[in-house]
Design a protein around this motif. Structure first.
Motif, PDB file in Angstrom:
ATOM      1  N   PRO A   1      -9.969   9.297   1.582  1.00 23.87           N
ATOM      2  CA  PRO A   1     -11.194   8.857   0.613  1.00 23.87           C
ATOM      3  C   PRO A   1     -10.807   9.213  -0.943  1.00 23.87           C
ATOM      4  N   GLN A   2     -11.270   8.255  -1.726  1.00 21.95           N
ATOM      5  CA  GLN A   2     -11.051   8.290  -3.071  1.00 21.95           C
ATOM      6  C   GLN A   2      -9.476   8.519  -3.689  1.00 21.95           C
ATOM      7  N   ARG A   3      -8.824   7.897  -2.613  1.00 25.66           N
ATOM      8  CA  ARG A   3      -7.370   7.437  -3.171  1.00 25.66           C
ATOM      9  C   ARG A   3      -7.255   6.006  -2.753  1.00 25.66           C
ATOM     10  N   ALA A   4      -6.246   5.468  -3.334  1.00 24.35           N
ATOM     11  CA  ALA A   4      -5.738   3.929  -2.949  1.00 24.35           C
ATOM     12  C   ALA A   4      -4.229   3.898  -3.281  1.00 24.35           C
ATOM     13  N   ILE A   5      -3.985   2.981  -2.287  1.00 25.59           N
ATOM     14  CA  ILE A   5      -2.215   2.571  -2.407  1.00 25.59           C
ATOM     15  C   ILE A   5      -1.888   1.452  -3.109  1.00 25.59           C
ATOM     16  N   TRP A   6      -1.135   1.446  -4.076  1.00 25.39           N
ATOM     17  CA  TRP A   6      -0.564   0.345  -4.521  1.00 25.39           C
ATOM     18  C   TRP A   6       0.586  -0.230  -3.903  1.00 25.39           C
ATOM     19  N   ILE A   7       0.975  -1.390  -3.485  1.00 27.98           N
ATOM     20  CA  ILE A   7       1.852  -2.201  -3.109  1.00 27.98           C
ATOM     21  C   ILE A   7       2.268  -3.303  -3.507  1.00 27.98           C
ATOM     22  N   PRO A   8       3.295  -3.142  -4.300  1.00 30.09           N
ATOM     23  CA  PRO A   8       3.898  -4.375  -5.124  1.00 30.09           C
ATOM     24  C   PRO A   8       4.171  -5.719  -4.325  1.00 30.09           C
ATOM     25  N   ALA A   9       4.127  -6.846  -4.772  1.00 28.34           N
ATOM     26  CA  ALA A   9       4.502  -8.169  -4.149  1.00 28.34           C
ATOM     27  C   ALA A   9       5.848  -8.005  -3.778  1.00 28.34           C
ATOM     28  N   GLY A  10       6.278  -8.336  -2.373  1.00 29.73           N
ATOM     29  CA  GLY A  10       7.423  -8.667  -1.945  1.00 29.73           C
ATOM     30  C   GLY A  10       7.938  -7.407  -1.248  1.00 29.73           C
ATOM     31  N   ILE A  11       7.146  -6.250  -1.452  1.00 29.15           N
ATOM     32  CA  ILE A  11       7.815  -5.263  -0.485  1.00 29.15           C
ATOM     33  C   ILE A  11       6.983  -4.968   0.836  1.00 29.15           C
ATOM     34  N   GLU A  12       8.144  -4.989   1.927  1.00 26.35           N
ATOM     35  CA  GLU A  12       7.649  -5.067   3.439  1.00 26.35           C
ATOM     36  C   GLU A  12       6.970  -3.544   3.460  1.00 26.35           C
ATOM     37  N   HIS A  13       5.837  -3.900   4.270  1.00 27.36           N
ATOM     38  CA  HIS A  13       5.205  -2.570   4.608  1.00 27.36           C
ATOM     39  C   HIS A  13       4.422  -2.759   5.852  1.00 27.36           C
TER      40      HIS A  13
ATOM     41  N   ARG B   1       3.452   2.361   5.240  1.00 33.13           N
ATOM     42  CA  ARG B   1       5.035   2.682   5.473  1.00 33.13           C
ATOM     43  C   ARG B   1       5.858   1.701   4.942  1.00 33.13           C
ATOM     44  N   THR B   2       6.949   2.010   4.346  1.00 33.49           N
ATOM     45  CA  THR B   2       7.844   1.089   3.714  1.00 33.49           C
ATOM     46  C   THR B   2       9.288   1.573   4.299  1.00 33.49           C
ATOM     47  N   ALA B   3      10.298   1.011   3.867  1.00 31.49           N
ATOM     48  CA  ALA B   3      11.559   1.315   4.329  1.00 31.49           C
ATOM     49  C   ALA B   3      11.917   2.869   4.041  1.00 31.49           C
ATOM     50  N   THR B   4      11.487   2.992   2.789  1.00 33.46           N
ATOM     51  CA  THR B   4      11.891   4.460   2.175  1.00 33.46           C
ATOM     52  C   THR B   4      10.890   5.590   1.998  1.00 33.46           C
TER      53      THR B   4
ATOM     54  N   ALA C   1       6.855  -0.920 -10.462  1.00 31.57           N
ATOM     55  CA  ALA C   1       7.642  -1.810  -9.515  1.00 31.57           C
ATOM     56  C   ALA C   1       7.505  -1.207  -8.108  1.00 31.57           C
ATOM     57  N   ASP C   2       7.049   0.139  -7.909  1.00 32.12           N
ATOM     58  CA  ASP C   2       7.302   0.537  -6.564  1.00 32.12           C
ATOM     59  C   ASP C   2       5.846   0.750  -6.141  1.00 32.12           C
ATOM     60  N   CYS C   3       5.746   1.167  -4.656  1.00 29.83           N
ATOM     61  CA  CYS C   3       4.495   1.660  -4.071  1.00 29.83           C
ATOM     62  C   CYS C   3       4.252   3.270  -4.560  1.00 29.83           C
TER      63      CYS C   3
ATOM     64  N   ALA D   1      -9.566   3.915  15.072  1.00 29.83           N
ATOM     65  CA  ALA D   1      -8.495   4.878  15.000  1.00 29.83           C
ATOM     66  C   ALA D   1      -7.302   4.169  15.774  1.00 29.83           C
ATOM     67  N   GLY D   2      -6.305   4.281  15.055  1.00 31.76           N
ATOM     68  CA  GLY D   2      -4.907   4.075  15.782  1.00 31.76           C
ATOM     69  C   GLY D   2      -4.474   2.386  15.416  1.00 31.76           C
ATOM     70  N   SER D   3      -5.118   1.791  14.603  1.00 27.96           N
ATOM     71  CA  SER D   3      -4.778   0.457  14.477  1.00 27.96           C
ATOM     72  C   SER D   3      -3.688   0.292  13.557  1.00 27.96           C
ATOM     73  N   LEU D   4      -3.119  -0.968  13.851  1.00 24.16           N
ATOM     74  CA  LEU D   4      -1.584  -0.925  13.220  1.00 24.16           C
ATOM     75  C   LEU D   4      -1.664  -2.554  12.617  1.00 24.16           C
ATOM     76  N   ALA D   5      -0.937  -2.664  11.449  1.00 23.25           N
ATOM     77  CA  ALA D   5      -0.674  -4.008  10.827  1.00 23.25           C
ATOM     78  C   ALA D   5       0.784  -3.980  10.843  1.00 23.25           C
ATOM     79  N   ARG D   6       1.621  -4.660  11.643  1.00 21.74           N
ATOM     80  CA  ARG D   6       2.951  -4.693  11.537  1.00 21.74           C
ATOM     81  C   ARG D   6       3.839  -5.155  10.466  1.00 21.74           C
ATOM     82  N   PRO D   7       4.905  -4.763  10.226  1.00 22.25           N
ATOM     83  CA  PRO D   7       5.779  -4.904   8.734  1.00 22.25           C
ATOM     84  C   PRO D   7       5.438  -6.268   8.295  1.00 22.25           C
ATOM     85  N   HIS D   8       5.288  -6.717   7.016  1.00 19.52           N
ATOM     86  CA  HIS D   8       4.962  -7.776   6.544  1.00 19.52           C
ATOM     87  C   HIS D   8       5.132  -7.687   5.001  1.00 19.52           C
ATOM     88  N   THR D   9       5.054  -8.820   4.261  1.00 21.43           N
ATOM     89  CA  THR D   9       5.278  -8.770   2.849  1.00 21.43           C
ATOM     90  C   THR D   9       4.221  -9.913   2.473  1.00 21.43           C
TER      91      THR D   9
END
Length: 310
Positions: free
Chosen positions: A112-124, A102-105, A149-151, A77-85
Motif C-alpha cells: 500500500p501507498q506504492r504503485a507500479i508504472w508499466i510502460p506501453a509494450g512491456i510484457e508483464h 514481473r517482466t523478463a528482467t 521508458a522502463d518499469c 490471494a494468489g491471483s494471476l494475470a498471465r504475461p501480456h502487453t
C-alpha cells in the motif's frame, strides 16, 4: 546479521536441486513461512512456481476511450494475470494487499501507498500474495511522454491516492472539457512528480544464477556462503560474484538482502508478527530485521503496515 536458525553444525544444507529455472518461474509475492510456502508452491521437474488461486482476465480494448481508463478489482490471494502487453501505460495501485509485476528482467513489488508504472509494450504478469484491492489506470502514452521508458515503483502521495480513487469513479467516457477532464489533468501533473522507490528486484538471465535465485526465493533464511552457492551454480566464488553484479547491478549479498525484505512485505501485509517474519527471513533478531527494513525502504514495518513487532 541474518542467521540461519535451522542450519546444523557440520556443514551447509544439501544443494536444493533446482534444475532448469527461468525468470518466468521466479515470484516475489510468496509467503515466508514454511507452512504457507508448502501450501502455495508446486515443484514440477525441479522448477519452482506459485500455484495461483484464480486467473484474472485482461480487458480486450482496441483503444482507450479517453486518456485514462480505470479498472477496480477485488482480488483473492494468489491471483494471476498471465504475461501480456498493452498499447498504453498501466499504473497498478493496491489500496490494500501487495502487488507484484514481473517482466523478463525484474520483479516489482508494491505494498500500500506504492504503485507500479508499466510502460506501453512491456510484457508483464501480475500476481498478488494477499487479498488485494487493486486499482489499475490505463494511461494514454501520448499524455505521459515525460515518464521513463522502463518499469518502476512510485511512492504514492496522499493526494495522488485520492486522485486515483476519484478518477476511478469517473464514467468511461468522461467529459474531457469539463471538471472530469481537469481532474484527470491534475492526476497527470501529480504522477509526473512522484519519486521512484527501490521496491524492485533485478533478475539475471544466466540459468546458473537463476538456479541460485530460485533456491533463495524458496528458502530466504538460507545463509550459505557465496563459495557454497558457487558450487551449486557450478562456478567459482569470484566468478559467481562478478557475474551476479554484471547481470543484476547488485552484489550477491545486496541482492539476497533485497529479496528477503521484498518477500517480507506480503507476510507483513497479511498481519503476520514482525518477529515471525524476521525469523523466516533468516534474521536472528527482530531489531536487526527492522533496521534493515528501514534502511531499504525508509520506513519501519509498523509505519508501513500499522502493525507492531512481537
Amino acid at each position: 546479521m541474518p542467521q540461519n536458525r535451522h542450519r546444523k553444525a557440520g556443514g551447509p544444507r544439501p544443494a536444493p536441486g533446482v534444475a532448469a529455472v527461468g525468470a518466468a518461474d521466479f515470484a516475489i509475492t510468496a509467503a515466508t513461512n514454511r507452512a504457507t510456502r508448502s501450501a502455495t508452491r508446486v515443484a514440477t521437474e525441479g522448477t519452482i512456481s506459485v500455484a495461483p488461486a484464480v486467473e484474472r482476465s485482461i480487458p480486450r480494448l482496441a483503444r482507450l476511450p479517453r486518456p485514462v481508463y480505470a479498472r477496480m478489482e477485488s482480488l483473492p490471494a494468489g491471483s494471476l494475470a498471465r504475461p501480456h502487453t498493452h498499447a498504453w501505460v498501466q499504473l497498478s495501485y493496491a489500496i490494500s494487499g501487495v502487488l507484484e509485476i514481473r517482466t523478463a528482467t525484474a520483479s516489482f513489488v508494491a505494498p500500500p501507498q506504492r504503485a507500479i508504472w508499466i510502460p506501453a509494450g512491456i510484457e508483464h504478469e501480475v500476481r498478488t500474495s494477499a487479498r488485494t484491492e487493486m486499482r489499475s489506470l490505463y494511461l494514454d502514452s501520448a499524455a505521459t511522454a515525460w515518464a521513463p521508458a522502463d518499469c518502476h515503483v512510485l511512492a504514492v502521495s496522499p493526494l495522488v491516492r485520492e486522485l486515483i480513487l476519484a478518477v476511478g469513479a469517473l464514467s468511461v467516457e468522461y467529459d474531457e472539457a469539463g471538471p472530469a477532464g481537469r481532474l484527470v489533468a491534475t492526476l497527470f501533473d501529480q504522477l509526473a512528480a512522484l519519486p521512484q522507490v527501490a521496491f524492485n528486484l533485478p533478475l539475471p538471465r544466466d540459468a546458473r544464477l537463476l538456479k541460485v535465485c530460485s533456491a533463495l526465493q524458496a528458502a530466504p533464511d538460507d545463509t550459505r556462503s557465496l563459495a557454497t552457492w558457487g558450487e551449486v551454480a557450478g562456478l567459482g566464488e569470484r566468478s559467481l560474484a562478478r557475474l551476479f553484479r554484471a547481470e543484476t547491478g547488485l552484489s550477491f549479498g545486496d541482492w539476497r538482502l533485497r529479496l528477503r525484505l521484498l518477500l517480507a512485505l506480503g507476510a507483513l501485509e497479511r498481519g503476520e508478527r514482525v518477529t515471525r517474519v524476521a525469523l523466516d527471513c533468516g534474521y536472528a533478531s527482530t531489531s536487526a530485521f527492522i533496521a534493515a527494513f528501514r534502511r531499504a525502504f525508509g520506513s519501519t514495518p509498523l509505519a508501513m503496515f500499522g502493525r507492531g513487532a512481537g
